[in-house]
Design a protein around this motif. Structure first.
Motif, PDB file in Angstrom:
ATOM      1  N   GLU A 203       4.445  14.520 -40.033  1.00  0.00           N
ATOM      2  CA  GLU A 203       3.381  14.608 -38.794  1.00  0.00           C
ATOM      3  C   GLU A 203       1.987  13.425 -39.348  1.00  0.00           C
ATOM      4  N   TRP A 204       1.140  12.401 -38.293  1.00  0.00           N
ATOM      5  CA  TRP A 204       0.894  11.296 -38.246  1.00  0.00           C
ATOM      6  C   TRP A 204      -0.565  11.900 -39.080  1.00  0.00           C
ATOM      7  N   CYS A 205      -0.902  11.670 -39.931  1.00  0.00           N
ATOM      8  CA  CYS A 205      -2.345  11.816 -40.733  1.00  0.00           C
ATOM      9  C   CYS A 205      -3.335  10.721 -39.927  1.00  0.00           C
ATOM     10  N   LEU A 206      -4.801  10.907 -40.360  1.00  0.00           N
ATOM     11  CA  LEU A 206      -5.312   9.681 -40.134  1.00  0.00           C
ATOM     12  C   LEU A 206      -5.935   8.729 -40.606  1.00  0.00           C
ATOM     13  N   ASP A 207      -5.546   8.059 -42.374  1.00  0.00           N
ATOM     14  CA  ASP A 207      -5.175   7.145 -43.048  1.00  0.00           C
ATOM     15  C   ASP A 207      -4.974   5.770 -41.868  1.00  0.00           C
ATOM     16  N   LEU A 223     -10.182   8.100 -48.168  1.00  0.00           N
ATOM     17  CA  LEU A 223      -9.886   7.508 -47.072  1.00  0.00           C
ATOM     18  C   LEU A 223      -8.910   6.517 -46.731  1.00  0.00           C
ATOM     19  N   SER A 224      -7.613   5.565 -46.632  1.00  0.00           N
ATOM     20  CA  SER A 224      -7.228   4.450 -46.250  1.00  0.00           C
ATOM     21  C   SER A 224      -7.892   3.971 -45.265  1.00  0.00           C
ATOM     22  N   GLY A 225      -8.834   2.652 -45.593  1.00  0.00           N
ATOM     23  CA  GLY A 225      -9.062   1.506 -44.162  1.00  0.00           C
ATOM     24  C   GLY A 225      -9.986   2.035 -43.224  1.00  0.00           C
ATOM     25  N   ALA A 226     -10.667   2.452 -43.634  1.00  0.00           N
ATOM     26  CA  ALA A 226     -11.925   2.908 -42.917  1.00  0.00           C
ATOM     27  C   ALA A 226     -13.466   3.538 -44.495  1.00  0.00           C
ATOM     28  N   ILE A 227     -14.228   3.130 -44.247  1.00  0.00           N
ATOM     29  CA  ILE A 227     -15.778   3.870 -44.849  1.00  0.00           C
ATOM     30  C   ILE A 227     -15.849   5.089 -44.845  1.00  0.00           C
ATOM     31  N   THR A 228     -15.452   5.410 -43.517  1.00  0.00           N
ATOM     32  CA  THR A 228     -15.843   7.047 -43.396  1.00  0.00           C
ATOM     33  C   THR A 228     -14.739   7.768 -42.210  1.00  0.00           C
ATOM     34  N   VAL A 229     -14.756   9.249 -42.670  1.00  0.00           N
ATOM     35  CA  VAL A 229     -14.014   9.995 -41.073  1.00  0.00           C
ATOM     36  C   VAL A 229     -14.357   9.833 -39.746  1.00  0.00           C
ATOM     37  N   ASP A 230     -15.741   9.462 -39.582  1.00  0.00           N
ATOM     38  CA  ASP A 230     -15.947   9.437 -38.628  1.00  0.00           C
ATOM     39  C   ASP A 230     -15.811   8.317 -38.401  1.00  0.00           C
ATOM     40  N   ARG A 231     -16.060   7.621 -38.981  1.00  0.00           N
ATOM     41  CA  ARG A 231     -15.548   5.475 -38.035  1.00  0.00           C
ATOM     42  C   ARG A 231     -14.089   5.429 -37.538  1.00  0.00           C
ATOM     43  N   VAL A 232     -13.346   6.467 -38.471  1.00  0.00           N
ATOM     44  CA  VAL A 232     -12.224   6.803 -37.511  1.00  0.00           C
ATOM     45  C   VAL A 232     -12.055   6.937 -36.348  1.00  0.00           C
ATOM     46  N   ILE A 233     -12.463   8.574 -36.222  1.00  0.00           N
ATOM     47  CA  ILE A 233     -12.699   9.472 -35.213  1.00  0.00           C
ATOM     48  C   ILE A 233     -12.965   8.658 -34.106  1.00  0.00           C
ATOM     49  N   ASP A 234     -13.892   8.052 -34.225  1.00  0.00           N
ATOM     50  CA  ASP A 234     -15.407   6.598 -33.517  1.00  0.00           C
ATOM     51  C   ASP A 234     -14.932   6.458 -32.836  1.00  0.00           C
ATOM     52  N   ASN A 235     -14.002   5.253 -33.251  1.00  0.00           N
ATOM     53  CA  ASN A 235     -12.926   4.173 -33.023  1.00  0.00           C
ATOM     54  C   ASN A 235     -11.251   3.587 -33.081  1.00  0.00           C
ATOM     55  N   PHE A 236     -11.291   5.281 -32.813  1.00  0.00           N
ATOM     56  CA  PHE A 236      -9.826   5.230 -32.188  1.00  0.00           C
ATOM     57  C   PHE A 236      -8.699   4.391 -31.925  1.00  0.00           C
ATOM     58  N   THR A 237      -9.406   4.247 -30.666  1.00  0.00           N
ATOM     59  CA  THR A 237      -8.225   4.371 -29.215  1.00  0.00           C
ATOM     60  C   THR A 237      -8.410   2.112 -29.503  1.00  0.00           C
ATOM     61  N   ASN A 238      -9.567   2.459 -30.520  1.00  0.00           N
ATOM     62  CA  ASN A 238      -9.414   0.318 -30.787  1.00  0.00           C
ATOM     63  C   ASN A 238      -8.852   0.483 -32.420  1.00  0.00           C
ATOM     64  N   ILE A 239      -7.705   1.206 -32.953  1.00  0.00           N
ATOM     65  CA  ILE A 239      -7.780   0.213 -34.102  1.00  0.00           C
ATOM     66  C   ILE A 239      -6.010   0.198 -33.976  1.00  0.00           C
ATOM     67  N   LYS A 240      -5.759  -0.676 -34.121  1.00  0.00           N
ATOM     68  CA  LYS A 240      -4.725  -1.538 -34.411  1.00  0.00           C
ATOM     69  C   LYS A 240      -2.541  -1.395 -35.474  1.00  0.00           C
ATOM     70  N   THR A 241      -4.167  -1.166 -36.719  1.00  0.00           N
ATOM     71  CA  THR A 241      -3.001  -0.875 -37.686  1.00  0.00           C
ATOM     72  C   THR A 241      -2.473   0.149 -37.934  1.00  0.00           C
ATOM     73  N   HIS A 242      -1.487   0.283 -38.700  1.00  0.00           N
ATOM     74  CA  HIS A 242      -0.389   1.097 -39.509  1.00  0.00           C
ATOM     75  C   HIS A 242      -1.307   2.565 -39.489  1.00  0.00           C
ATOM     76  N   ARG A 243      -0.561   3.633 -39.222  1.00  0.00           N
ATOM     77  CA  ARG A 243      -1.214   5.190 -40.252  1.00  0.00           C
ATOM     78  C   ARG A 243       0.033   5.738 -40.306  1.00  0.00           C
ATOM     79  N   SER A 244      -0.488   6.507 -41.484  1.00  0.00           N
ATOM     80  CA  SER A 244       0.390   7.103 -41.736  1.00  0.00           C
ATOM     81  C   SER A 244       0.785   8.766 -41.998  1.00  0.00           C
ATOM     82  N   LEU A 245       1.824   8.887 -41.982  1.00  0.00           N
ATOM     83  CA  LEU A 245       2.900   9.795 -42.050  1.00  0.00           C
ATOM     84  C   LEU A 245       3.644  10.417 -42.917  1.00  0.00           C
ATOM     85  N   ARG A 246       3.842  12.240 -42.750  1.00  0.00           N
ATOM     86  CA  ARG A 246       3.691  12.567 -44.144  1.00  0.00           C
ATOM     87  C   ARG A 246       4.711  14.212 -44.008  1.00  0.00           C
TER      88      ARG A 246
END
Length: 282
Positions: A203-207, A223-246
């Motif tokens: 399962e994909w995670c936000l981090d 939360l790894s890799g961002a200041i806030t949850v909203d920052r990840v959500i608002d810019n998710f299409t621009n994110i290029k870094t590895h994301r967590s799986l569980r």
């Protein structure tokens, strides 16, 4: 009991006495959205010191989590079809190539999932696609901390959602009773009423995924890799870094079924062993 259709609360009456007179008081009890479970606020020991641990699970540290809702089941094919029907840009033949590395919805025929697989977890979805679905559904992906807290099912310090002993009747994993993905809910739920928190599909995670995140993990809602949850959500299409799986999958070896086990992939990755579930703030 009084039910207010304009509220998301069920009002339950209780009584106390003032000067000998009974007085009814209404206490709001939150009702979980359909298909979700409320995970209470609390703290837990995140990580593992078990003999089969990986270095990325250390150090064990105390984490406090706010209450949140989480899907009982992994997102299914039939649910994902509703999303792609409403959002043509995420359909199999229209998705931007920047949002997957190939083989997106590989088991589907166009916009139709395989016959008889409506209640199977959707797979071959990238992190971008999972994020887009979650946003459309009014939800988001869980943080690693939320995921692990929920997966433990209220059993502190245990290896698996059900305890410390491996049990083939509790999850779908390598060489268990099944040899491929099973419908959601096939195996028993954990203590919070959540199904397939280990096994079936990753399962994909936000981090953002980091091997050494636990060395500097915050104590409150990490939360790894961002200041806030909203920052990840608002810019998710621009994110290029590895994301967590569980959570491991039907093809995983037993060691990966531990609730503390961590992994990560590029956000473009898709595979037959990767799906997701969503959460929502209380």
């Amino acid at each position: 009991m009084i039910f207010n259709r304009l509220s998301c609360f069920v009002l339950i009456t209780t009584c106390f006495f003032i000067g000998g007179c009974g007085v009814k008081v209404l206490h709001p009890v939150p009702v979980a959205p359909e298909g979700m479970v409320l995970i209470p606020a609390g703290e837990f020991q995140m990580g593992s010191v078990a003999s089969e641990e990986s270095p990325n699970e250390q150090p064990v540290h105390t984490v406090s989590i706010d209450a949140f809702y989480i899907d009982k089941y992994e997102v299914t094919n039939v649910q994902y079809k509703q999303f792609v029907d409403a959002n043509p840009q995420w359909q199999k033949d229209r998705i931007d190539k920047a949002f997957h590395k190939g083989w997106y919805l590989a088991l589907w025929n166009g916009n139709e999932y395989p016959s008889g697989k409506a209640n199977h977890p959707v797979v071959y979805v990238s992190w971008y696609a999972a994020m887009a679905y979650a946003e459309w559904a009014g939800k988001r992906l869980p943080t690693e901390a939320e995921w692990e807290y929920a997966a433990r099912g209220g059993l502190p310090g245990k290896k698996y959602p059900w305890g410390n002993e491996l049990d083939r009747s509790k999850a779908n994993y390598y060489n268990s009773n099944d040899s491929n993905i099973t419908p959601v809910g096939t195996y028993p739920p954990n203590g919070y009423g959540l199904y397939d928190m280990v096994g079936n599909v990753w399962e994909w995670c936000l981090d953002e995924y980091h091997d050494d995140f636990y060395v500097c993990s915050p104590c409150e809602n990490p939360l790894s890799g961002a200041i806030t949850v909203d920052r990840v959500i608002d810019n998710f299409t621009n994110i290029k870094t590895h994301r967590s799986l569980r959570g491991a999958s039907w093809s995983s070896y037993p060691a990966a079924l531990r609730v503390s086990f961590r992994s990560g992939d590029p956000p473009t990755n898709v595979a037959e062993v990767i799906g997701f579930r969503c959460v929502k703030a209380q």
